[in-house]
Structures are given as C-alpha cells and as structure tokens.
Design an enzyme around this catalytic site. Sequence first.
Site, PDB file in Angstrom:
ATOM      1  N   SER A 152       0.857  -1.183   0.000  1.00 21.04           N
ATOM      2  CA  SER A 152       0.000   0.000   0.000  1.00 21.04           C
ATOM      3  C   SER A 152       0.890   1.228   0.000  1.00 21.04           C
ATOM      4  O   SER A 152       1.993   1.211   0.574  1.00 21.04           O
ATOM      5  CB  SER A 152      -0.902   0.013   1.245  1.00 21.04           C
ATOM      6  OG  SER A 152      -1.602   1.249   1.348  1.00 21.04           O
ATOM      7  N   TYR A 166      -1.411  -0.510  10.452  1.00 24.16           N
ATOM      8  CA  TYR A 166      -1.598  -0.922   9.058  1.00 24.16           C
ATOM      9  C   TYR A 166      -0.408  -0.488   8.210  1.00 24.16           C
ATOM     10  O   TYR A 166       0.129  -1.272   7.421  1.00 24.16           O
ATOM     11  CB  TYR A 166      -2.889  -0.323   8.518  1.00 24.16           C
ATOM     12  CG  TYR A 166      -3.144  -0.612   7.054  1.00 24.16           C
ATOM     13  CD1 TYR A 166      -3.679  -1.831   6.653  1.00 24.16           C
ATOM     14  CD2 TYR A 166      -2.844   0.331   6.070  1.00 24.16           C
ATOM     15  CE1 TYR A 166      -3.921  -2.105   5.304  1.00 24.16           C
ATOM     16  CE2 TYR A 166      -3.073   0.071   4.732  1.00 24.16           C
ATOM     17  CZ  TYR A 166      -3.608  -1.145   4.351  1.00 24.16           C
ATOM     18  OH  TYR A 166      -3.830  -1.408   3.021  1.00 24.16           O
TER      19      TYR A 166
END
Length: 298
Positions: A152, A166
Amino acid sequence: MDATSRVGLTDVKGKVAVVTGGASGIGRGIVHALLDAGAKVVIADIETPVLHTTVTELADRGDVSGVHTDVSDPASVDALADAVYERHGACHLLFNNAGVTSGGGGLPWEQEANDWRWCFGVNVFGVANGILTFVPRMIAGGEDGVIVNTSSGDGGIAPVPYASVYASSKAAISCLTEALAHQLIENDTRLRAAVFYPSGGLMDTGLWTAQRNRPPELARTKERAPGPVPTFQQFRDHLASLGKPAAVADLDALGRFVLDGVLAGRFVIAHDLDQSAALLHARADAIGRGELPPHHGF
C-alpha cells in the site's frame, strides 16, 4: 529495468494462478483479468459464502475454483497449496493479496496488542506463509513464475500517521518483496517477484469492513476502538469537502493493470509513480538532514 530483474512471464494463457483474498474487491478484479487472459485460477478466501458465490458466478468465464483459506494460519496455506498442486500440478502466479486493517487507526499508543496480532497476522504473516509454502514448490517445478505481493502507498511509500499499525504492516511487505526479488535473481531461479500498490483512485473494497472477519480471540479488549471508523462513503465525502481527489477506482480496470504490469516485467506496479517518487525524494532529503520525513497524508 535490467533484464536480469524482469519477471518471468509474458503470457498467462494456460498458466495456474492463486489469488488470496480473491473472492471480492481488488482480488476479484485480479481474478477477472486472469480468467479473461486464459489463466486457470484458484481463489483463496476466508469468507466461505462469498467464495462460493464468486466461484459460481465466474464458472462460465474460465477454469476457476475456490479453497477456503486463512492466510494467517500456516496449516491452512499448506492445505491451499496441496489443493492447487493436486488439481493443477503447478503454480505459476501467486498473488498474496489478502489484507485487513488494524481496527480503527487513531493514536499509536491507544492501539492494543491484538490490533497488531490481527493486522500483522494477515498482512505480514499471510504473505510470509504464502512465500514459505509456495515458493519452494514453484522453484522445484522449474517453470517461469511470478509472486505478486499487495502492499500500500500507506506504509509502502510513506506512513499515514493515523493508521500506524496498518502502515507498518505494508512497509514490511514492501521490504520483504524487495528482498525476495533480489534473492530469486541471485539464486538463479526462474521466478520473479513484484510489489503492487493499489492506486488510481479510492478503493471501495471490503477493507473498510474488515472487522467482520476478525477472530474472537483477537478482539479488542478496550470498550471502544482507538478512533472512529468511517464508512467508505464518509471518507470519500470528507476528501471531497477538502477539495481533494475522490474518484473511485474501477477494480476490474485495476486488475487488468496489475496483470499488464506482471507481463511487462515491472517490479513496482502502481499508478502515479511520479507522485510517489516526489514524496520519496522529499523523505530522503529530510532523512539526509536528520529530520522527521513528510508523511503520506490525505
């Protein structure tokens, strides 16, 4: 890109592909692209009803099957590999795509140990389990193949501060994939690795409701999450109110983009790499001055 670092496939027709988290969202977009290109696809997903529905809906599109899989469990990933090799005798493309959030983001010191365990269990150990289980078999098969790990921009390029757990998990994936890619080349294998950064718009996927799959034993023990968990639409509306881009990505188009990147031999598969490069240069300059680097804010 130097020829020695190029991925090993230029066509996927008749090849066997495994996509974790492939029953919905970005994973399903990748599945669609693979089937349209003539690949044989095995979808691995933890949500059995969704997996069954997806396989049924795609049955007329090509050779597709599904295996219930918990990527955080090594035994479950071993069973997936056994099923793939029993059915097809090979694996040429492994998309380690399954992912979750940490439970709401917020302040790093208000997260819980179970937030780390759940997020890293799926996002990091899930990818590691895929590599540990499939790569030795793929190398032994002696055929060209590619491992694509989903990272990501949040963490893989720079952290979004309110999503520290995350972001940390995705930073780990980018680092792991780069190390894997070098080792596959240096050990003269016929495999290559690539890192995929979902991009090209906002991702309207199950990641926003990932809590539905959180195991009870990894539930939060505090009464409330460390921060509000907006819906996708609330997040999109907020960005629009700030005058920031809020277009939604076409997940089928994104799946085709990923496959095109694999076939083109790219290590980094992402849209808007010029923007990522500018941020990375700014971060490098700050680090060179011993300063706190700029983050990946929205």
